[in-house]
Design a protein around this motif. Structure first.
Motif, PDB file in Angstrom:
ATOM      1  N   ALA A 122       1.366   7.291   5.029  1.00  0.00           N
ATOM      2  CA  ALA A 122       0.778   6.927   3.938  1.00  0.00           C
ATOM      3  C   ALA A 122      -0.399   7.645   3.749  1.00  0.00           C
ATOM      4  N   SER A 123      -0.717   8.429   2.594  1.00  0.00           N
ATOM      5  CA  SER A 123      -1.686   9.208   2.422  1.00  0.00           C
ATOM      6  C   SER A 123      -2.538   9.033   1.305  1.00  0.00           C
ATOM      7  N   GLY A 124      -3.947   9.305   1.638  1.00  0.00           N
ATOM      8  CA  GLY A 124      -4.960   8.800   0.753  1.00  0.00           C
ATOM      9  C   GLY A 124      -6.291   9.496   0.705  1.00  0.00           C
ATOM     10  N   ILE A 139       1.853  -3.649   7.534  1.00  0.00           N
ATOM     11  CA  ILE A 139       2.361  -2.703   8.571  1.00  0.00           C
ATOM     12  C   ILE A 139       1.484  -2.506   9.795  1.00  0.00           C
ATOM     13  N   GLU A 140       1.870  -2.151  10.803  1.00  0.00           N
ATOM     14  CA  GLU A 140       1.504  -2.236  12.046  1.00  0.00           C
ATOM     15  C   GLU A 140       0.561  -0.898  12.310  1.00  0.00           C
ATOM     16  N   GLU A 170      12.050   3.630   8.827  1.00  0.00           N
ATOM     17  CA  GLU A 170      12.705   2.451   8.001  1.00  0.00           C
ATOM     18  C   GLU A 170      11.643   1.713   7.214  1.00  0.00           C
ATOM     19  N   ILE A 171      10.475   1.766   7.502  1.00  0.00           N
ATOM     20  CA  ILE A 171       9.412   0.648   7.030  1.00  0.00           C
ATOM     21  C   ILE A 171       8.954   1.061   5.776  1.00  0.00           C
ATOM     22  N   GLY A 178      -0.588   2.536  -6.092  1.00  0.00           N
ATOM     23  CA  GLY A 178      -1.831   2.549  -6.154  1.00  0.00           C
ATOM     24  C   GLY A 178      -2.694   3.895  -5.968  1.00  0.00           C
ATOM     25  N   LYS A 179      -3.548   3.834  -4.997  1.00  0.00           N
ATOM     26  CA  LYS A 179      -4.220   5.115  -4.677  1.00  0.00           C
ATOM     27  C   LYS A 179      -3.746   5.811  -3.360  1.00  0.00           C
ATOM     28  N   VAL A 180      -2.350   5.125  -2.984  1.00  0.00           N
ATOM     29  CA  VAL A 180      -1.891   5.688  -1.873  1.00  0.00           C
ATOM     30  C   VAL A 180      -0.419   6.251  -2.253  1.00  0.00           C
ATOM     31  N   ASN A 181      -0.118   7.475  -1.343  1.00  0.00           N
ATOM     32  CA  ASN A 181       1.146   8.027  -1.797  1.00  0.00           C
ATOM     33  C   ASN A 181       1.908   8.043  -0.226  1.00  0.00           C
ATOM     34  N   VAL A 182       3.173   7.355  -0.304  1.00  0.00           N
ATOM     35  CA  VAL A 182       3.818   6.858   0.802  1.00  0.00           C
ATOM     36  C   VAL A 182       4.937   8.316   0.677  1.00  0.00           C
TER      37      VAL A 182
END
Length: 263
Positions: A122-124, A139-140, A170-171, A178-182
């Protein structure tokens, strides 16, 4: 704890510690002690990659000890080996697990090539945006945190993106949230330098220059991206024990055979 690094990246530590023990033999002649240390350093230099801080520290000690008295040579060589052995033995504080299939950490002062599998991240723009994302999605947290850099107008490196890595691919699901790009980062290789202490501009610049020189002198590889930092520790860990790796993505250069035009 993290798994200890295997292979050539950690073998110099065993050689350094055995050399120190041999040189401390009270029954040995001073010349024999210096010889033991010199042999130990020679073996370690061969195992360590060029331009790595550990190798350069040992090479400097050899130069400084040359032509000096036996007692001074012993002190110079012993202090260098003791320092390098201590850095090689350093283990990062374990605060979170590595993502599945990840290689373990690169020892402090060592340069090595590492291969990464596909991993989801997840990038932000900042830490708290990403922290809220993993909390909301249950998410851990994993280690390391990835920080990508770009080159500024004056050649300085600026952090452009931060990423939290998922423990397993797989998660969750890729896409903008939102403001995050997975995204899924495909398999790739990097040349990596293990470091500890303050992540200052000077430290990052020195590490980048070392990795660039390594790439320039290894004709089988070329850079495939800009510098990134993999941070293993939170601010709760004392600065002197903060561990991180500076890396540059690389790829092998495919050599094509020349084709003759014929007679």
């Amino acid at each position: 704890h993290f798994e200890p690094p295997p292979g050539p990246s950690f073998e110099p530590h065993a050689g350094c510690t055995s050399g120190l023990a041999e040189s401390e033999d009270s029954a040995a002649h001073p010349d024999e002690k210096v010889e033991a240390l010199s042999a130990c350093i020679a073996r370690a230099i061969k195992l360590l990659e060029p331009h790595s801080p550990a190798q350069e520290r040992l090479q400097t000690a050899i130069r400084q000890a040359s032509g000096d008295s036996v007692s001074n040579r012993y002190v110079t060589l012993y202090e260098a080996i003791d320092s390098v052995a201590g850095e090689l033995a350093f283990q990062p504080k374990f605060e979170a697990s590595l993502p599945a299939g990840f290689p373990t950490y690169t020892p402090v002062g060592v340069i090595e090539v590492k291969k990464y599998p596909t991993y989801r991240m997840a990038s932000g723009d900042n830490f708290w945006t990403l922290f809220q994302h993993i909390q909301q999605n249950q998410i851990e947290m994993t280690a390391p945190v990835q920080m990508n850099f770009t080159s500024g107008e004056q050649g300085e490196m600026r952090e452009s993106k931060m990423s939290f890595l998922y423990g397993r691919r797989e998660i969750g699901n890729p896409g903008v949230q939102g403001k995050v790009n997975v995204v899924d980062n495909p398999p790739h290789s990097v040349v990596s330098l293990g470091m500890r202490g303050a992540r200052s501009k000077e430290a990052l610049k020195d590490a980048r220059n070392r990795l660039q020189r390594w790439i320039e002198n290894n004709k089988n590889y070329e850079a495939e991206g800009t510098m990134r930092v993999m941070g293993y520790n939170s601010p709760a860990v004392p600065r002197s024990r903060q561990f991180f790796e500076v890396q540059v993505p690389i790829k092998k250069i495919t050599k094509t055979a020349s084709v003759s035009d014929g007679p």
